[in-house]
Motif scaffolding. Structure first.
Motif, PDB file in Angstrom:
ATOM      1  N   ILE A 186       0.793  -1.092  -0.126  1.00  0.00           N
ATOM      2  CA  ILE A 186       0.021   0.054  -0.010  1.00  0.00           C
ATOM      3  C   ILE A 186       0.742   1.240   0.010  1.00  0.00           C
ATOM      4  O   ILE A 186       0.570   2.073  -0.780  1.00  0.00           O
ATOM      5  N   ALA A 187       1.990   1.221   0.999  1.00  0.00           N
ATOM      6  CA  ALA A 187       2.665   2.378   0.913  1.00  0.00           C
ATOM      7  C   ALA A 187       3.707   2.620  -0.469  1.00  0.00           C
ATOM      8  O   ALA A 187       3.838   3.690  -0.975  1.00  0.00           O
ATOM      9  N   THR A 188       3.833   1.617  -1.040  1.00  0.00           N
ATOM     10  CA  THR A 188       4.586   1.746  -2.328  1.00  0.00           C
ATOM     11  C   THR A 188       3.655   2.309  -3.475  1.00  0.00           C
ATOM     12  O   THR A 188       3.991   2.989  -4.200  1.00  0.00           O
ATOM     13  N   GLY A 189       2.440   1.960  -3.412  1.00  0.00           N
ATOM     14  CA  GLY A 189       1.482   2.258  -4.491  1.00  0.00           C
ATOM     15  C   GLY A 189       1.108   4.004  -4.024  1.00  0.00           C
ATOM     16  O   GLY A 189       1.020   4.709  -4.889  1.00  0.00           O
ATOM     17  N   MET A 190       1.041   4.286  -2.721  1.00  0.00           N
ATOM     18  CA  MET A 190       0.857   5.586  -2.473  1.00  0.00           C
ATOM     19  C   MET A 190       2.035   6.429  -2.782  1.00  0.00           C
ATOM     20  O   MET A 190       1.764   7.514  -3.363  1.00  0.00           O
ATOM     21  N   ASP A 200       8.097  -0.053  -8.973  1.00  0.00           N
ATOM     22  CA  ASP A 200       9.706  -0.383  -8.810  1.00  0.00           C
ATOM     23  C   ASP A 200      10.475   0.743  -8.281  1.00  0.00           C
ATOM     24  O   ASP A 200      11.153   0.516  -7.239  1.00  0.00           O
ATOM     25  N   ASP A 201      10.433   1.836  -8.856  1.00  0.00           N
ATOM     26  CA  ASP A 201      10.883   2.720  -8.256  1.00  0.00           C
ATOM     27  C   ASP A 201      10.705   3.316  -6.934  1.00  0.00           C
ATOM     28  O   ASP A 201      11.414   3.646  -6.033  1.00  0.00           O
ATOM     29  N   ALA A 202       9.306   3.209  -6.629  1.00  0.00           N
ATOM     30  CA  ALA A 202       8.791   3.358  -5.159  1.00  0.00           C
ATOM     31  C   ALA A 202       9.469   2.577  -4.303  1.00  0.00           C
ATOM     32  O   ALA A 202       9.811   2.829  -3.093  1.00  0.00           O
ATOM     33  N   MET A 203       9.473   1.380  -4.533  1.00  0.00           N
ATOM     34  CA  MET A 203      10.014   0.289  -3.658  1.00  0.00           C
ATOM     35  C   MET A 203      11.598   0.550  -3.651  1.00  0.00           C
ATOM     36  O   MET A 203      11.905   0.523  -2.325  1.00  0.00           O
ATOM     37  N   LEU A 225       2.463   5.311   5.921  1.00  0.00           N
ATOM     38  CA  LEU A 225       0.894   5.359   6.069  1.00  0.00           C
ATOM     39  C   LEU A 225       0.300   6.091   6.987  1.00  0.00           C
ATOM     40  O   LEU A 225      -0.762   6.710   7.016  1.00  0.00           O
ATOM     41  N   GLN A 226       1.272   6.311   8.260  1.00  0.00           N
ATOM     42  CA  GLN A 226       0.760   7.063   9.573  1.00  0.00           C
ATOM     43  C   GLN A 226       1.065   8.648   9.356  1.00  0.00           C
ATOM     44  O   GLN A 226       1.087   9.284  10.335  1.00  0.00           O
ATOM     45  N   PHE A 234      11.166  11.276  -0.165  1.00  0.00           N
ATOM     46  CA  PHE A 234      11.471  10.243  -0.971  1.00  0.00           C
ATOM     47  C   PHE A 234      11.757  10.772  -2.407  1.00  0.00           C
ATOM     48  O   PHE A 234      12.153  10.205  -3.506  1.00  0.00           O
ATOM     49  N   ALA A 235      11.527  12.088  -2.528  1.00  0.00           N
ATOM     50  CA  ALA A 235      11.775  12.557  -3.936  1.00  0.00           C
ATOM     51  C   ALA A 235      13.063  12.901  -4.123  1.00  0.00           C
ATOM     52  O   ALA A 235      13.926  12.989  -3.082  1.00  0.00           O
TER      53      ALA A 235
END
Length: 236
Positions: A186-190, A200-203, A225-226, A234-235
């Motif tokens: 979920i965090a990866t998708g967000m 893949d880049d988010a992960m 998530l919290q 992460f940018a």
């Protein structure tokens, strides 16, 4: 001889089933038999659909759980390599530095891993995950133990399919058990949506943050998530 080996090990598994660790199903019993019969100190079964997606099914102790989560956090290690290649990965001495897992080798050494062995789990043409075995001291698997490990990997595949074959949710698919990594997905998708980047880049960015801060990937995902870690952290 192969059929006799398979039958002997399956008998050991079925005999141990009434004493299984709660919540781990057949796969948990296979792990227990692996430690009992193969001269290893810990065992774990992990389902993998991609290197990015993983779920712990069963582990003999907290040490094995820690090592599986470490591979998930870093995206590398013997289990990841075995799943990716479809071949067993046998590391009799984790201290040699010859295995192209710089992050995992250093962390595993700190965690007291002397040797690690990973066996892919195959059902037809599909790879389901891996059976991972760990020793605290360096040592290879002798021919007999190696043959038993390959047979136990086949039994592990049968065990996973048996656990998932009923009408109820398989024990290892329950979100309330350790090793269920939905929060990471979920965090990866967000993060991918907020930063307009690929999954893949988010992960990769989540893993890099976890590694640099010496945190489990699951803990970083929970913080995202919290809203305890801002997405712009992460940018690039």
């Amino acid at each position: 001889m192969g059929d006799q080996r398979h039958e002997r090990l399956w008998r050991l598994v079925t005999e141990r089933l009434p004493d299984q660790r709660a919540g781990t199903g057949w796969a948990g019993v296979v792990c227990a038999v692996a430690v009992e019969r193969l001269g290893v100190d810990a065992a774990a079964v992990t389902v993998r659909t991609t290197v990015r997606t993983q779920q712990l099914v069963a582990a003999t102790d907290a040490w094995a759980e820690e090592l599986e989560e470490l591979q998930y956090t870093l995206g590398e290690g013997p289990g990841v390599a075995a799943f990716t290649s479809g071949e067993p990965v046998l590391v009799g001495d984790m201290g040699t530095g010859r295995h192209q897992w710089p992050g995992f080798e250093g962390e595993a050494a700190s965690a007291g891993v002397g040797a690690a062995f990973a066996f892919p789990l195959q059902a037809g043409t599909t790879w389901l995950g891996t059976l991972d075995l760990y020793r605290r001291t360096p040592a290879t698997l002798d021919a007999e133990h190696l043959a038993d490990a390959v047979a136990l990997a086949a039994l592990t595949t049968t065990a996973l399919l048996a656990d998932a074959g009923g009408d109820e949710v398989a024990p290892w698919a329950r979100a309330d058990l350790p090793g269920h990594y939905d929060e990471v997905n979920i965090a990866t998708g967000m993060l991918a949506g907020r930063l307009d980047i690929s999954l893949d880049d988010a992960m990769l960015r989540l893993r890099a943050h976890a590694f640099s801060h010496h945190l489990p990937l699951t803990e970083v995902a929970q913080a995202v998530l919290q809203h305890r870690i801002r997405p712009d952290t992460f940018a690039e």
